[in-house]
Structures are given as structure tokens and as C-alpha cells.
Write an enzyme that holds these catalytic residues in place. Structure first.
Site, PDB file in Angstrom:
ATOM      1  N   CYS A 123      22.975  23.723 -22.350  1.00 46.34           N
ATOM      2  CA  CYS A 123      23.534  22.423 -21.977  1.00 46.34           C
ATOM      3  C   CYS A 123      25.026  22.628 -21.724  1.00 46.34           C
ATOM      4  O   CYS A 123      25.769  23.001 -22.644  1.00 46.34           O
ATOM      5  CB  CYS A 123      23.290  21.447 -23.115  1.00 46.34           C
ATOM      6  SG  CYS A 123      24.011  19.831 -22.843  1.00 46.34           S
ATOM      7  N   GLU A 165      32.766  22.344 -24.719  1.00 46.09           N
ATOM      8  CA  GLU A 165      31.629  22.405 -25.640  1.00 46.09           C
ATOM      9  C   GLU A 165      30.332  22.646 -24.869  1.00 46.09           C
ATOM     10  O   GLU A 165      30.090  22.032 -23.832  1.00 46.09           O
ATOM     11  CB  GLU A 165      31.521  21.100 -26.427  1.00 46.09           C
ATOM     12  CG  GLU A 165      32.765  20.814 -27.253  1.00 46.09           C
ATOM     13  CD  GLU A 165      32.576  19.672 -28.248  1.00 46.09           C
ATOM     14  OE1 GLU A 165      31.433  19.192 -28.405  1.00 46.09           O
ATOM     15  OE2 GLU A 165      33.569  19.273 -28.864  1.00 46.09           O
ATOM     16  N   SER A 224      20.491   8.765 -16.682  1.00 46.09           N
ATOM     17  CA  SER A 224      20.633   8.182 -18.012  1.00 46.09           C
ATOM     18  C   SER A 224      20.520   6.663 -17.860  1.00 46.09           C
ATOM     19  O   SER A 224      21.474   6.012 -17.450  1.00 46.09           O
ATOM     20  CB  SER A 224      22.009   8.607 -18.555  1.00 46.09           C
ATOM     21  OG  SER A 224      22.164   8.193 -19.869  1.00 46.09           O
ATOM     22  N   LEU A 225      19.357   6.100 -18.169  1.00 49.02           N
ATOM     23  CA  LEU A 225      19.101   4.685 -17.885  1.00 49.02           C
ATOM     24  C   LEU A 225      19.336   3.810 -19.125  1.00 49.02           C
ATOM     25  O   LEU A 225      20.130   2.894 -19.107  1.00 49.02           O
ATOM     26  CB  LEU A 225      17.666   4.513 -17.365  1.00 49.02           C
ATOM     27  CG  LEU A 225      17.344   3.140 -16.793  1.00 49.02           C
ATOM     28  CD1 LEU A 225      18.097   2.878 -15.506  1.00 49.02           C
ATOM     29  CD2 LEU A 225      15.835   2.989 -16.555  1.00 49.02           C
ATOM     30  N   ASN A 226      18.595   4.063 -20.156  1.00 43.86           N
ATOM     31  CA  ASN A 226      18.862   3.504 -21.504  1.00 43.86           C
ATOM     32  C   ASN A 226      18.677   2.005 -21.658  1.00 43.86           C
ATOM     33  O   ASN A 226      19.050   1.453 -22.703  1.00 43.86           O
ATOM     34  CB  ASN A 226      20.282   3.867 -21.970  1.00 43.86           C
ATOM     35  CG  ASN A 226      20.533   5.349 -21.872  1.00 43.86           C
ATOM     36  OD1 ASN A 226      19.702   6.140 -22.302  1.00 43.86           O
ATOM     37  ND2 ASN A 226      21.641   5.740 -21.272  1.00 43.86           N
ATOM     38  N   CYS A 285      27.925   6.845 -27.016  1.00 43.69           N
ATOM     39  CA  CYS A 285      28.197   8.265 -26.767  1.00 43.69           C
ATOM     40  C   CYS A 285      29.493   8.716 -27.432  1.00 43.69           C
ATOM     41  O   CYS A 285      30.540   8.076 -27.283  1.00 43.69           O
ATOM     42  CB  CYS A 285      28.275   8.487 -25.254  1.00 43.69           C
ATOM     43  SG  CYS A 285      28.795  10.136 -24.792  1.00 43.69           S
ATOM     44  N   CYS A 331      35.214  12.099 -21.086  1.00 43.63           N
ATOM     45  CA  CYS A 331      34.523  11.350 -20.024  1.00 43.63           C
ATOM     46  C   CYS A 331      35.131   9.953 -19.961  1.00 43.63           C
ATOM     47  O   CYS A 331      35.504   9.384 -20.978  1.00 43.63           O
ATOM     48  CB  CYS A 331      33.028  11.259 -20.340  1.00 43.63           C
ATOM     49  SG  CYS A 331      32.081  10.377 -19.085  1.00 43.63           S
ATOM     50  N   GLY A 390      30.926  14.883 -20.255  1.00 42.41           N
ATOM     51  CA  GLY A 390      31.344  14.514 -18.910  1.00 42.41           C
ATOM     52  C   GLY A 390      30.230  13.979 -18.028  1.00 42.41           C
ATOM     53  O   GLY A 390      29.041  14.138 -18.316  1.00 42.41           O
ATOM     54  N   GLU A 391      30.644  13.332 -16.955  1.00 44.36           N
ATOM     55  CA  GLU A 391      29.730  12.820 -15.930  1.00 44.36           C
ATOM     56  C   GLU A 391      29.819  13.767 -14.730  1.00 44.36           C
ATOM     57  O   GLU A 391      30.852  13.804 -14.031  1.00 44.36           O
ATOM     58  CB  GLU A 391      30.146  11.386 -15.555  1.00 44.36           C
ATOM     59  CG  GLU A 391      29.591  10.872 -14.232  1.00 44.36           C
ATOM     60  CD  GLU A 391      28.068  10.924 -14.136  1.00 44.36           C
ATOM     61  OE1 GLU A 391      27.384  10.816 -15.159  1.00 44.36           O
ATOM     62  OE2 GLU A 391      27.574  11.099 -13.006  1.00 44.36           O
ATOM     63  N   SER A 444      22.391  15.654 -14.711  1.00 45.46           N
ATOM     64  CA  SER A 444      22.150  14.347 -15.327  1.00 45.46           C
ATOM     65  C   SER A 444      23.325  13.418 -15.024  1.00 45.46           C
ATOM     66  O   SER A 444      24.486  13.779 -15.212  1.00 45.46           O
ATOM     67  CB  SER A 444      22.008  14.525 -16.841  1.00 45.46           C
ATOM     68  OG  SER A 444      21.949  13.273 -17.472  1.00 45.46           O
ATOM     69  N   ASN A 495      21.099   9.277 -31.701  1.00 48.34           N
ATOM     70  CA  ASN A 495      21.743  10.154 -32.688  1.00 48.34           C
ATOM     71  C   ASN A 495      23.023   9.492 -33.172  1.00 48.34           C
ATOM     72  O   ASN A 495      23.941   9.312 -32.375  1.00 48.34           O
ATOM     73  CB  ASN A 495      22.109  11.499 -32.049  1.00 48.34           C
ATOM     74  CG  ASN A 495      20.890  12.270 -31.626  1.00 48.34           C
ATOM     75  OD1 ASN A 495      19.990  12.474 -32.411  1.00 48.34           O
ATOM     76  ND2 ASN A 495      20.853  12.669 -30.365  1.00 48.34           N
ATOM     77  N   CYS A 518      30.277   4.845 -22.146  1.00 50.90           N
ATOM     78  CA  CYS A 518      28.985   4.411 -22.702  1.00 50.90           C
ATOM     79  C   CYS A 518      29.148   4.240 -24.219  1.00 50.90           C
ATOM     80  O   CYS A 518      29.666   5.131 -24.892  1.00 50.90           O
ATOM     81  CB  CYS A 518      27.895   5.429 -22.386  1.00 50.90           C
ATOM     82  SG  CYS A 518      27.746   5.771 -20.611  1.00 50.90           S
ATOM     83  N   CYS A 571      22.035  15.057 -28.218  1.00 52.56           N
ATOM     84  CA  CYS A 571      22.414  14.201 -27.093  1.00 52.56           C
ATOM     85  C   CYS A 571      23.391  13.110 -27.529  1.00 52.56           C
ATOM     86  O   CYS A 571      23.161  12.413 -28.503  1.00 52.56           O
ATOM     87  CB  CYS A 571      21.159  13.566 -26.522  1.00 52.56           C
ATOM     88  SG  CYS A 571      21.505  12.498 -25.148  1.00 52.56           S
TER      89      CYS A 571
HETATM   90  S1  SF4 Z   1      26.752   9.196 -21.839  1.00 49.72           S
HETATM   91 FE1  SF4 Z   1      27.508  10.638 -20.273  1.00 49.72          FE
HETATM   92  S2  SF4 Z   1      28.511   9.308 -18.762  1.00 49.72           S
HETATM   93 FE2  SF4 Z   1      28.288   8.058 -20.622  1.00 49.72          FE
HETATM   94  S3  SF4 Z   1      30.229   8.345 -21.687  1.00 49.72           S
HETATM   95 FE3  SF4 Z   1      28.798   9.892 -22.482  1.00 49.72          FE
HETATM   96  S4  SF4 Z   1      29.201  11.730 -21.274  1.00 49.72           S
HETATM   97 FE4  SF4 Z   1      30.100   9.993 -20.179  1.00 49.72          FE
END
Ligand code: SF4
Length: 302
Positions: A60, A43, A170-172, A74, A67, A114-115, A146, A246, A71, A289
Site C-alpha cells: 500500500c 508511510e 471510496s464511497l462510504n 480518516c 491529504c 493522500g488522494e 483508489s 478502524n 474525510c 485503512c
Molecule cells: S480517506 Fe483518502 S481522500 Fe479522504 S482524507 Fe483520507 S487519504 Fe484523503
């Protein structure tokens, strides 16, 4: 049973453009999927950018299918990790955006599925090809990686000496308690370690590390959280990107009200922290996102 081994598929030529299997459009935002020979979907999202010249696009890209980082806010995390993308599959997303959708891709952000640090060899090779290959014409200053906050990955990128490659984290959360609740990696690499890695990243003159902060109602959106975040970031060259959450399928979280987001932003700015609010684009197409990820695919495979 499809193999979950990384890089299971060898790709014949350096960049094969896989067929586009699906397309979702929300205004000027296009989310597209490419079907891989082993039955997965990659994607990517084409996002219009630029206040005046609206002809150029940010792409993007995904670095993995699914992943493993888990998180809680996500959509991609719901899939689990299916496999890494090859270098060719990463580059193929750029080619598909340009050739299939005629998109004027100027920037690339590794913020899709993905990371990137969990597939760093292929990500680095793809960045090299984007930068070095004249056909791609995407210099490193227009590429952003990222990360969920893998400190070893940040250090490895730093060691390449690519001062102009942009880093986003990605801190959050403003503290370990909240971050560990929503981002499992924080239980292994807490915020103090992450801060050291960010501080050591070689930012170009006038540049900064982008700090992504998804605002979730009642969890991390209080004025006190903004103050705590400003304290954490003080002394670092960072810019905070506030992203109103989102909603995803079956999400336990909600988006904060507009006034709450504004108060959070003003508090940060009042503390001297560079900060902006991301306009959410592509929500209807599930292209915003944290919204990438094909759950039907996971259900089919497992
Ligand atoms: S925010 Fe990024 S690292 Fe965390 S689960 Fe989603 S894709 Fe993976």
C-alpha cells in the site's frame, strides 16, 4: 518554514531509495516510514496476501504526505496536505519494500496517505514505470488506484486506455446526505456525478470497480443503507469491499458490532451485489485503512 509547494524537491535519480526511519509490525503486516531530505515521512504498508501461497505481498503506497480532502473518519486528513510525492518517491516505496524488507511485492495499491487524483501526473508516471520497467515487474492489472471520488481524475485515467488498471472508489455512504457529512468532496461532486464517472470507466472483461465502504456504527451501517447502496450500484460492474471502521486518535466514531456488519453484507448480497468483507490487518501498528498519518509531524511543522 518548509515549503508546501507541490514537488518542491527535485530527486536526483529516477528512483532513490530513501532511508527507512521507522518500522511498526503487527503480525505479518509491516508499516514503514521513509525520511525525506526535507524532513517529512512517507508511510507505506506491506500486507501479506494469498490464502495458499503466503509468500507474496501487496504494498500500500502513499501518493502525498497528508491529504487535503478532509474525510472525517480518516487519520491522514488530520494532517492536512503537506506536499505531493514525486514519481521517484512513489517508486522508492516499492524498492524499499523489496530491498529493505525483502518483500515479494506483487500488487500495488494507491491506498496510503493522500488522494492519488490530486497528484495524478506523478501517479501516472509511477504506474508507467512500474508497468514498463522490467526491474519493477508490476503489470497494470496488479495495480489499483483508489480515489475519494474525483470524477475528472477517473475520466483522465479512463482516457489513457489502460483497461487493466484497477480502479477503487471510496464511497462510504448510501446517499448524498450521509456522504456529504463525512466526505467534503461530495458537496462538490455528488453521488449521481460519481456514478456516471464509474459507469464510464473501462473495466476489463470479468473485472469490476472496487467500491470501498467503511462501516461506521450508527451512521451508515443500517439494513436500509445496504438496500439504498445496492440500488445506487445496480447496473454498474462493481464489487463492494466492506471495511469495519478502524478507530483513530480522538475519533468520534466507533466500529459496528460483528452481527451488524454481517447483516449489512447479507442484505447487499441478497440484492445481487457482489461484496466481501475486508479482514482488518495491521490495526495495532496503525497501518490499517484510514490510519496512516503522522500527527506529530504536522504538529512539528505548523
Ligand atoms: S480517506 Fe483518502 S481522500 Fe479522504 S482524507 Fe483520507 S487519504 Fe484523503
Amino acid at each position: 518554514m518548509i515549503s508546501l509547494e507541490t514537488n518542491a524537491l527535485a530527486v536526483a535519480s529516477p528512483v532513490d531509495v530513501l532511508p527507512v526511519s521507522r518500522k511498526l509490525v503487527d503480525g505479518d503486516v509491516i508499516k514503514f516510514c521513509q525520511r525525506t531530505p526535507d524532513g517529512y515521512e512517507i508511510e507505506s504498508v506491506i500486507i501479506p496476501m494469498g490464502a495458499r501461497d503466503k509468500t507474496w505481498r501487496t504494498l500500500c503506497v502513499s501518493s502525498q504526505i497528508g491529504c487535503k480532502r478532509g474525510c472525517t473518519f480518516c487519520q491522514t486528513a488530520q494532517m492536512g496536505l503537506l506536499r505531493n510525492l514525486t514519481t521517484s518517491e512513489i517508486l522508492g516505496q516499492v524498492r524499499a519494500a523489496r530491498e529493505h524488507f525483502n518483500a515479494n511485492v506483487r500488487n500495488v495499491v494507491f491506498m496510503g496517505m493522500g488522494e492519488p487524483m490530486d497528484n495524478l501526473d506523478n501517479v501516472i508516471d509511477a504506474i508507467r514505470a512500474m508497468h514498463d520497467d522490467h526491474a519493477n515487474q508490476i503489470p497494470r492489472r496488479r495495480i489499483t488506484v483508489s480515489t475519494v471520488g474525483r470524477c475528472d481524475g477517473i475520466r483522465r485515467l479512463a482516457s489513457l486506455g489502460w483497461r487493466r488498471l484497477n480502479l477503487a472508489v471510496s464511497l462510504n455512504a448510501p446517499n448524498d446526505e450521509i456522504r456529504s457529512q463525512i466526505m467534503p468532496i461530495n458537496r462538490v461532486e455528488p453521488m449521481a456525478l460519481l456514478r456516471e464517472a464509474i459507469a464510464a470507466y473501462p473495466v476489463r472483461a470479468g473485472g469490476h470497480v472496487l467500491i470501498e465502504y467503511v462501516l461506521i456504527r450508527g451512521l451508515n451501517d443500517a439494513v436500509d443503507h445496504a438496500r439504498e447502496l445496492a440500488d445506487y450500484l445496480r447496473g454498474l460492474r462493481t464489487c463492494v469491499n466492506l471495511i469495519p471502521y478502524n478507530p483513530r486518535e480522538d475519533s468520534p466514531y466507533e466500529t459496528p458490532e460483528d452481527g451488524v456488519i454481517t447483516r449489512f453484507q447479507l442484505e447487499l448480497m441478497g440484492a445481487g451485489q457482489l461484496c466481501f468483507r475486508r479482514n482488518t490487518k495491521g490495526t495495532a501498528a496503525m497501518a490499517a485503512c484510514g490510519q496512516l498519518g503522522n500527527l506529530a509531524l504536522r504538529r512539528r511543522i505548523h
